[in-house]
Design an enzyme around this catalytic site. Structure first.
Site, PDB file in Angstrom:
ATOM      1  N   ARG A   1      57.582  43.528  39.558  1.00 12.14           N
ATOM      2  CA  ARG A   1      57.300  42.901  41.047  1.00 12.14           C
ATOM      3  C   ARG A   1      58.786  41.837  41.392  1.00 12.14           C
ATOM      4  O   ARG A   1      58.430  41.006  41.789  1.00 12.14           O
ATOM      5  CB  ARG A   1      56.011  42.542  41.609  1.00 12.14           C
ATOM      6  CG  ARG A   1      54.446  43.150  41.107  1.00 12.14           C
ATOM      7  CD  ARG A   1      53.503  42.568  41.992  1.00 12.14           C
ATOM      8  NE  ARG A   1      52.470  43.569  41.275  1.00 12.14           N
ATOM      9  CZ  ARG A   1      51.321  42.957  41.305  1.00 12.14           C
ATOM     10  NH1 ARG A   1      50.988  41.576  42.104  1.00 12.14           N
ATOM     11  NH2 ARG A   1      49.807  43.307  41.218  1.00 12.14           N
TER      12      ARG A   1
ATOM     13  N   GLN B   1      47.496  41.288  34.054  1.00  7.13           N
ATOM     14  CA  GLN B   1      46.290  42.319  34.181  1.00  7.13           C
ATOM     15  C   GLN B   1      45.236  43.081  33.604  1.00  7.13           C
ATOM     16  O   GLN B   1      45.236  43.841  32.882  1.00  7.13           O
ATOM     17  CB  GLN B   1      46.337  42.509  35.771  1.00  7.13           C
ATOM     18  CG  GLN B   1      47.214  42.068  37.004  1.00  7.13           C
ATOM     19  CD  GLN B   1      46.929  42.631  38.460  1.00  7.13           C
ATOM     20  OE1 GLN B   1      47.285  42.052  39.573  1.00  7.13           O
ATOM     21  NE2 GLN B   1      46.843  43.833  38.296  1.00  7.13           N
TER      22      GLN B   1
ATOM     23  N   ASP C   1      38.546  38.220  47.142  1.00 13.89           N
ATOM     24  CA  ASP C   1      39.406  37.235  46.071  1.00 13.89           C
ATOM     25  C   ASP C   1      38.635  36.987  45.631  1.00 13.89           C
ATOM     26  O   ASP C   1      37.741  35.689  46.259  1.00 13.89           O
ATOM     27  CB  ASP C   1      40.539  36.838  46.520  1.00 13.89           C
ATOM     28  CG  ASP C   1      41.603  38.140  46.732  1.00 13.89           C
ATOM     29  OD1 ASP C   1      41.327  38.762  46.913  1.00 13.89           O
ATOM     30  OD2 ASP C   1      42.650  37.104  47.831  1.00 13.89           O
TER      31      ASP C   1
ATOM     32  N   GLU D   1      44.191  31.678  43.267  1.00 12.11           N
ATOM     33  CA  GLU D   1      43.392  33.152  43.287  1.00 12.11           C
ATOM     34  C   GLU D   1      42.992  33.750  41.396  1.00 12.11           C
ATOM     35  O   GLU D   1      44.839  33.161  40.434  1.00 12.11           O
ATOM     36  CB  GLU D   1      44.281  34.241  43.506  1.00 12.11           C
ATOM     37  CG  GLU D   1      43.663  35.882  44.211  1.00 12.11           C
ATOM     38  CD  GLU D   1      44.452  36.831  44.511  1.00 12.11           C
ATOM     39  OE1 GLU D   1      44.572  38.048  44.283  1.00 12.11           O
ATOM     40  OE2 GLU D   1      45.479  35.670  46.109  1.00 12.11           O
TER      41      GLU D   1
ATOM     42  N   SER E   1      41.563  39.724  42.492  1.00 11.66           N
ATOM     43  CA  SER E   1      41.516  40.414  43.945  1.00 11.66           C
ATOM     44  C   SER E   1      40.515  41.308  43.617  1.00 11.66           C
ATOM     45  O   SER E   1      40.630  42.290  42.573  1.00 11.66           O
ATOM     46  CB  SER E   1      43.098  41.229  44.526  1.00 11.66           C
ATOM     47  OG  SER E   1      42.394  41.721  45.456  1.00 11.66           O
TER      48      SER E   1
END
Length: 345
Positions: free
Chosen positions: A110, A125, A245, A258, A261
């Site tokens: 990203r 992830q 979340d 966090e 999500s």
């Protein structure tokens, strides 16, 4: 009184211990996910062809890494940003049954991500997706899945603390469910991030429900793409949203943090509605969206759990660069060194 953030950072694990603990977490966590949510592991792509609608737009403004493929007449490919829509397509391809699903090791880039103690250019992830039926598209089932996942975080924390006694458990016994609209009503003068801070500081672990649609003040708690989570349907508590979340209190950062999500995904009706709300009706003609609108994809629930985020939190690290190698600007390296933090190269 001196803030803990002003004290010298005490790294509890050396580099070798850290690598051992990372291996433990990355091995055991997906195993427990598979057992508790009836998932099986699958391979996943790093790059996909552009223009299919499968890559995720996240909040809608992030640019994916794009490049031409020489042996396909320079057709553009993109590095994935997450796999929410790809996973749902795979549930159909693999002919999964109700409440059965998949989990995969997602790796992404990203480039628009801003550096921070919990953000880097590289994303890892555990991406998971479970097939459900129409009767599961409700808040109660979402909460049931959240409690299962939170139980895995608790068990993983216990395992880490047993192996490394210098780490003490901090997760509360229960995770608190809070609607984003309720949090707004409680703290109407605060920003969304400030409201998350207050909720996590008070409860230790929170599942914040309903992220993506406008709240009563005319603002969104946070952005969500219109074509994976259902953030516009009313839930059984009278608020909008079947997503949210998992947030915890991070004592090292003294802030909310966090970890995941997730949400119940759009059906054909909510996809149409959310595309219109986002001004993205043109997506209806993309590969993924046509399949969903034509009834060729199953109902599902799914999400992503940050691997480095989880390692960072469970190992009491102050910066994500302590649990993943990466590209760091010199100012970030120097800032961390001044705080006693050494980043992996």
């Amino acid at each position: 009184m001196v803030s803990t953030s002003e004290l010298k950072y005490n790294c509890l694990l050396n580099r070798r211990e850290t690598e051992k603990a990372i291996d433990l977490i990355k091995t055991k966590f997906p195993e427990m996910m598979s057992q508790r949510l009836n998932l099986f592991k699958v391979s996943c792509p790093l790059v996909i062809m552009d223009g299919t609608g499968i890559n995720d737009d996240l909040s809608g403004i992030e640019r994916p890494v794009k490049f031409p493929i020489k042996n396909q007449a320079d057709a553009p490919a993109v590095v994935v940003q997450s796999l929410a829509k790809w996973k749902r397509w795979q549930l159909a391809e693999l002919e999964t049954v109700d409440r059965e699903g998949i989990i995969t090791d997602m790796r992404a880039l990203r480039p628009d991500e801003d550096y921070s103690p919990q953000h880097s250019l590289y994303v890892d992830q555990w991406d998971w997706e479970q097939k459900i039926n129409d009767s599961d598209r409700e808040l109660e089932y979402l909460k049931e899945v959240v409690e299962n996942i939170y139980g895995i975080f608790q068990e993983m924390e216990s395992n880490v603390c047993s192996l490394f006694p210098q780490i003490s458990p901090i997760l509360p016994e229960k995770i608190k469910f809070i609607q984003a609209e309720e949090l707004l009503q409680e703290f109407p003068d605060l920003t969304p991030k400030q409201r998350e801070y207050q909720a996590c500081k008070a409860h230790g672990a929170v599942f914040l429900i309903g992220i993506g649609d406008e709240l009563s003040n005319g603002e969104k708690h946070d952005g969500r793409a219109p074509d994976y989570d259902d953030w516009s349907s009313y839930n059984s508590e009278g608020h909008k949203g079947l997503n949210g979340d998992i947030l915890v209190w991070n004592p090292l950062l003294e802030n909310s943090f966090e970890l995941s999500s997730m949400g119940i995904r759009v059906n054909a009706e909510t996809l149409e509605r959310q595309l219109k709300m986002a001004g993205e009706e043109k997506r209806r003609n993309l590969f993924f969206h046509k399949k969903l609108l034509n009834g060729e994809l199953p109902q599902s629930i799914g999400g992503g759990i940050g691997q480095s985020r989880t390692c960072m939190f469970l190992l009491r690290k102050k910066h994500i660069g302590e649990v993943q190698s990466g590209i760091w600007p010199e100012e970030e390296v120097q800032k961390c060194l001044n705080e006693g933090v050494k980043l992996m190269k």
